[in-house]
Every structure is written in C-alpha cells, then in structure tokens.
Design a protein around this motif. Structure first.
Motif, PDB file in Angstrom:
ATOM      1  N   ARG A 115       0.833  -1.209   0.000  1.00 22.20           N
ATOM      2  CA  ARG A 115       0.000   0.000   0.000  1.00 22.20           C
ATOM      3  C   ARG A 115       0.864   1.255   0.000  1.00 22.20           C
ATOM      4  NH1 ARG A 115      -3.073  -3.128   3.773  1.00 22.20           N
ATOM      5  NH2 ARG A 115      -1.995  -2.060   5.453  1.00 22.20           N
ATOM      6  N   ALA A 116       1.893   1.265   0.822  1.00 19.91           N
ATOM      7  CA  ALA A 116       2.761   2.443   0.914  1.00 19.91           C
ATOM      8  C   ALA A 116       3.471   2.698  -0.413  1.00 19.91           C
ATOM      9  CB  ALA A 116       3.777   2.265   2.039  1.00 19.91           C
ATOM     10  N   GLU A 117       3.983   1.646  -1.028  1.00 21.69           N
ATOM     11  CA  GLU A 117       4.694   1.808  -2.301  1.00 21.69           C
ATOM     12  C   GLU A 117       3.743   2.269  -3.405  1.00 21.69           C
ATOM     13  OE1 GLU A 117       6.672  -1.904  -3.030  1.00 21.69           O
ATOM     14  OE2 GLU A 117       8.145  -1.557  -1.428  1.00 21.69           O
ATOM     15  N   TRP A 118       2.551   1.673  -3.465  1.00 22.85           N
ATOM     16  CA  TRP A 118       1.594   2.081  -4.492  1.00 22.85           C
ATOM     17  C   TRP A 118       1.211   3.543  -4.315  1.00 22.85           C
ATOM     18  CZ3 TRP A 118      -3.385   3.939  -3.930  1.00 22.85           C
ATOM     19  CH2 TRP A 118      -4.057   4.171  -5.135  1.00 22.85           C
ATOM     20  N   LEU A 119       0.867   3.925  -3.099  1.00 22.37           N
ATOM     21  CA  LEU A 119       0.405   5.285  -2.853  1.00 22.37           C
ATOM     22  C   LEU A 119       1.507   6.305  -3.142  1.00 22.37           C
ATOM     23  CD1 LEU A 119      -1.987   6.982  -2.026  1.00 22.37           C
ATOM     24  CD2 LEU A 119      -1.324   6.645   0.376  1.00 22.37           C
ATOM     25  N   GLN A 124       3.582  10.530  -6.687  1.00 19.80           N
ATOM     26  CA  GLN A 124       4.707  11.050  -7.474  1.00 19.80           C
ATOM     27  C   GLN A 124       4.341  11.189  -8.955  1.00 19.80           C
ATOM     28  OE1 GLN A 124       7.693  12.040  -6.229  1.00 19.80           O
ATOM     29  NE2 GLN A 124       8.348  12.672  -8.264  1.00 19.80           N
ATOM     30  N   GLU A 125       3.633  10.184  -9.479  1.00 15.68           N
ATOM     31  CA  GLU A 125       3.331  10.151 -10.908  1.00 15.68           C
ATOM     32  C   GLU A 125       2.190  11.093 -11.310  1.00 15.68           C
ATOM     33  OE1 GLU A 125       1.366   6.908 -13.870  1.00 15.68           O
ATOM     34  OE2 GLU A 125       3.044   6.205 -12.630  1.00 15.68           O
ATOM     35  N   ARG A 126       1.182  11.195 -10.469  1.00 16.18           N
ATOM     36  CA  ARG A 126      -0.040  11.896 -10.861  1.00 16.18           C
ATOM     37  C   ARG A 126      -0.098  13.368 -10.466  1.00 16.18           C
ATOM     38  NH1 ARG A 126      -4.673   8.371 -11.948  1.00 16.18           N
ATOM     39  NH2 ARG A 126      -3.959   6.232 -11.940  1.00 16.18           N
ATOM     40  N   TRP A 127       0.691  13.779  -9.471  1.00 17.15           N
ATOM     41  CA  TRP A 127       0.600  15.152  -8.979  1.00 17.15           C
ATOM     42  C   TRP A 127       1.893  15.911  -9.223  1.00 17.15           C
ATOM     43  CZ3 TRP A 127      -1.455  13.483  -3.533  1.00 17.15           C
ATOM     44  CH2 TRP A 127      -2.791  13.095  -3.645  1.00 17.15           C
ATOM     45  N   THR A 128       1.735  17.180  -9.509  1.00 19.65           N
ATOM     46  CA  THR A 128       2.909  18.056  -9.625  1.00 19.65           C
ATOM     47  C   THR A 128       3.432  18.353  -8.220  1.00 19.65           C
ATOM     48  OG1 THR A 128       1.626  20.091  -9.423  1.00 19.65           O
ATOM     49  CG2 THR A 128       1.894  19.174 -11.674  1.00 19.65           C
ATOM     50  N   ARG A 129       4.601  18.947  -8.169  1.00 22.01           N
ATOM     51  CA  ARG A 129       5.190  19.336  -6.889  1.00 22.01           C
ATOM     52  C   ARG A 129       4.238  20.274  -6.133  1.00 22.01           C
ATOM     53  NH1 ARG A 129      10.910  19.970  -5.229  1.00 22.01           N
ATOM     54  NH2 ARG A 129      11.278  19.064  -7.260  1.00 22.01           N
ATOM     55  N   ALA A 130       3.645  21.231  -6.859  1.00 18.19           N
ATOM     56  CA  ALA A 130       2.723  22.177  -6.233  1.00 18.19           C
ATOM     57  C   ALA A 130       1.480  21.454  -5.699  1.00 18.19           C
ATOM     58  CB  ALA A 130       2.320  23.261  -7.223  1.00 18.19           C
TER      59      ALA A 130
END
Length: 148
Positions: A115-119, A124-130
């Motif tokens: 769960r931790a690795e998936w989340l 990381q993949e779906r959201w920008t830094r902001a």
C-alpha cells in the motif's frame, strides 16, 4: 461577500460528503493493491489490530464493535488461513490471547508495504510538486479533525 450560517452548513455538508466518497474510493483501491481478495474487511481489520499486539477474542469484539459470535467466526476464518496464534493468557488461564502467526505478521507487513509503495508512486506520478504541497496542507487541516 459574507456567508450566512446556512451557506456554510450547505458547503460544509457537501465537502464532508465529497471527502467521504474520496476516502471510500481510496480505501477500496488500497485494498485492491494488496491482493487480499480472499479476506473480508472485518478479517483485514482484525489483522491490523493484532499487528499492535495480542488480544482476547472478547477484547477484539469490543473494539471492533461486533458480537462475540461474529468475532468468533472472523477468528475461525483467519485460523483456517494460518494467520493466527493462540496462547493461554498468563493472567487468566480461562482466556486465550490471540496474536499474529509468522504468516499473519508477514501478510500484514507485506500488505502495508504494498500500500505504501503504491500510494507513494501514484502521488509522485499523478501530482505536480505544487499539487503535492497542496495535499500536504490539506492533510494538516484534516489532521485537526482527529484527536491527538
């Protein structure tokens, strides 16, 4: 423009509903990630509680808010999977303390890691830094809803 109490209540209710929907979907997705399709939510919950330490069946029934008979059925299913260990209670020979077997501990640990690795990967993949910063700010606000 000032909001009336009615506006705040309506908006708060909508926000609460949307939050529950998102959390429910996220919980479901996290369950899918672990691949524990043969375990019920009740069984998964008991395993999580036992990860914190041994407990009696009565104690588990109380914290899970189920009848002792329902807890007995849940524990029997987990026993069939070889996920539990039962030992006499040193303080009361009439009771048994239930804990995770080695297989149960490995399952709980593996599920938590998956769960931790998936989340983390999805964040990381779906959201920008902001966006990640915005979510961290929102989490701080949500944390205020829960007792310390």
């Amino acid at each position: 423009m000032d909001e009336t109490p009615e506006d705040i209540t309506e908006r708060s209710s909508l926000t609460a509903h949307e939050l529950r929907v998102v959390l429910s979907r996220l919980r479901g997705r996290l369950q899918e990630v672990t691949g524990a399709h043969d375990l019920t939510p009740a069984q998964t919950s008991v395993l999580g509680r036992l990860a914190g330490g041994a407990a009696s069946a009565g104690d588990l029934a109380a914290v899970e808010r189920v009848r002792p008979q329902s807890m007995a059925a849940t524990l029997a299913a987990l026993d069939r999977h070889g996920l539990l260990r039962r030992d006499p209670d040193p303080g009361d020979g009439r009771r048994q303390l239930i804990s995770l077997s080695d297989a149960g501990g490995a399952l709980v640990q593996g599920q938590a890691q998956a769960r931790a690795e998936w989340l983390a990967g999805e964040i990381q993949e779906r959201w920008t830094r902001a966006e990640r910063g915005t979510v961290r700010e929102a989490l701080a606000l949500l944390d205020r809803l829960t007792p310390a």
